[in-house]
Scaffold this motif. Structure first.
Motif, short mmCIF file in Angstrom:
data_model
loop_
_atom_site.label_atom_id
_atom_site.label_comp_id
_atom_site.label_asym_id
_atom_site.label_seq_id
_atom_site.Cartn_x
_atom_site.Cartn_y
_atom_site.Cartn_z
N MET A 84 0.82 -1.20 0.00
CA MET A 84 0.00 0.00 0.00
C MET A 84 0.86 1.25 0.00
N ASP A 85 1.96 1.23 0.78
CA ASP A 85 2.82 2.40 0.87
C ASP A 85 3.49 2.69 -0.47
N GLY A 86 3.85 1.65 -1.23
CA GLY A 86 4.44 1.82 -2.56
C GLY A 86 3.46 2.44 -3.52
N THR A 87 2.19 2.09 -3.39
CA THR A 87 1.16 2.66 -4.26
C THR A 87 0.98 4.15 -3.98
N ILE A 88 1.04 4.52 -2.72
CA ILE A 88 0.90 5.93 -2.37
C ILE A 88 2.07 6.74 -2.94
N ILE A 89 3.27 6.16 -2.87
CA ILE A 89 4.43 6.85 -3.43
C ILE A 89 4.29 6.98 -4.93
N ARG A 90 3.81 5.95 -5.60
CA ARG A 90 3.61 6.01 -7.05
C ARG A 90 2.59 7.07 -7.42
N ILE A 91 1.50 7.13 -6.68
CA ILE A 91 0.48 8.16 -6.93
C ILE A 91 1.07 9.55 -6.67
N GLY A 92 1.84 9.66 -5.60
CA GLY A 92 2.49 10.93 -5.30
C GLY A 92 3.46 11.36 -6.39
N LEU A 93 4.19 10.40 -6.97
CA LEU A 93 5.09 10.72 -8.06
C LEU A 93 4.33 11.23 -9.28
N LEU A 117 9.34 0.73 -13.52
CA LEU A 117 10.20 1.82 -13.08
C LEU A 117 10.00 2.17 -11.61
N SER A 118 8.89 1.70 -11.04
CA SER A 118 8.62 2.03 -9.64
C SER A 118 8.64 0.80 -8.74
N GLU A 119 9.32 -0.25 -9.14
CA GLU A 119 9.43 -1.44 -8.30
C GLU A 119 10.20 -1.16 -7.02
N TRP A 120 11.07 -0.18 -7.06
CA TRP A 120 11.88 0.14 -5.88
C TRP A 120 11.02 0.63 -4.73
N THR A 121 9.81 1.12 -5.01
CA THR A 121 8.96 1.63 -3.94
C THR A 121 8.47 0.52 -3.02
N HIS A 122 8.39 -0.71 -3.52
CA HIS A 122 7.94 -1.84 -2.69
C HIS A 122 9.05 -2.35 -1.78
N MET A 123 10.28 -1.96 -2.05
CA MET A 123 11.41 -2.41 -1.23
C MET A 123 11.61 -1.54 0.00
N LEU A 124 10.94 -0.39 0.05
CA LEU A 124 11.10 0.52 1.18
C LEU A 124 10.21 0.09 2.34
N ALA A 125 10.69 0.38 3.52
CA ALA A 125 9.87 0.13 4.71
C ALA A 125 8.70 1.11 4.70
N PRO A 126 7.60 0.78 5.36
CA PRO A 126 6.41 1.63 5.31
C PRO A 126 6.65 3.10 5.69
N GLY A 127 7.34 3.35 6.77
CA GLY A 127 7.57 4.74 7.18
C GLY A 127 8.66 5.41 6.37
N THR A 128 9.58 4.62 5.85
CA THR A 128 10.69 5.17 5.08
C THR A 128 10.22 5.78 3.78
#
Length: 134
Positions: free
Chosen positions: A1-10, A54-65
């Motif tokens: 879920m956190d990766g999806t939010i980052i992708r939407i934010g991008l 291109l946004s696979e790296w977002t799933h590797m981040l910890a939720p708060g990170t």
């Protein structure tokens, strides 16, 4: 879920960056080269958020990170946009001042030529008076 939010934010940040670059350039606040740079960065952000590979790296981040990473990136981006606006306005003022100096130099040269002509005319008039006296 956190990766999806980052992708939407991008994606949203990229669209906002593109629109901001076009808007500020249309009001002559941002130079063309900076508007192009910010537009390209906005397109890259949209592509990075929209294309999953291109946004696979977002799933590797910890939720708060991810959120912290996004906030720091947004802060740096905002600061750099402000810097480019200031630099653009200073460049524009520098050009205007250079034009004014050139016009003042031209006016000064014209006045010097007029002064030299007046001095010559005055010397000729004194020379005529002296020749009439003799």
């Amino acid at each position: 879920m956190d990766g999806t939010i980052i992708r939407i934010g991008l994606v949203v940040g990229g669209v906002v960056l593109c629109l901001f670059g076009l808007w500020t350039h249309s009001f002559k606040k941002l130079a063309v080269n900076y508007a192009v740079i910010w537009g390209l960065l906005g397109v890259l952000m949209v592509l990075m958020g929209a294309i999953p590979i291109l946004s696979e790296w977002t799933h590797m981040l910890a939720p708060g990170t991810g959120l912290a990473f996004f906030c720091v990136g947004a802060l740096i981006l905002f600061t750099e946009v402000q810097n480019s606006l200031v630099i653009s306005q200073l460049n524009m003022k520098n050009r205007e001042l250079a034009m004014q100096v050139a016009m003042l130099n031209q006016e000064s040269e014209r006045m010097m030529h007029e002064l030299e002509e007046l001095i010559r005319e005055q010397e000729e008039a004194y020379a005529k008076k002296d020749s009439v006296r003799d």
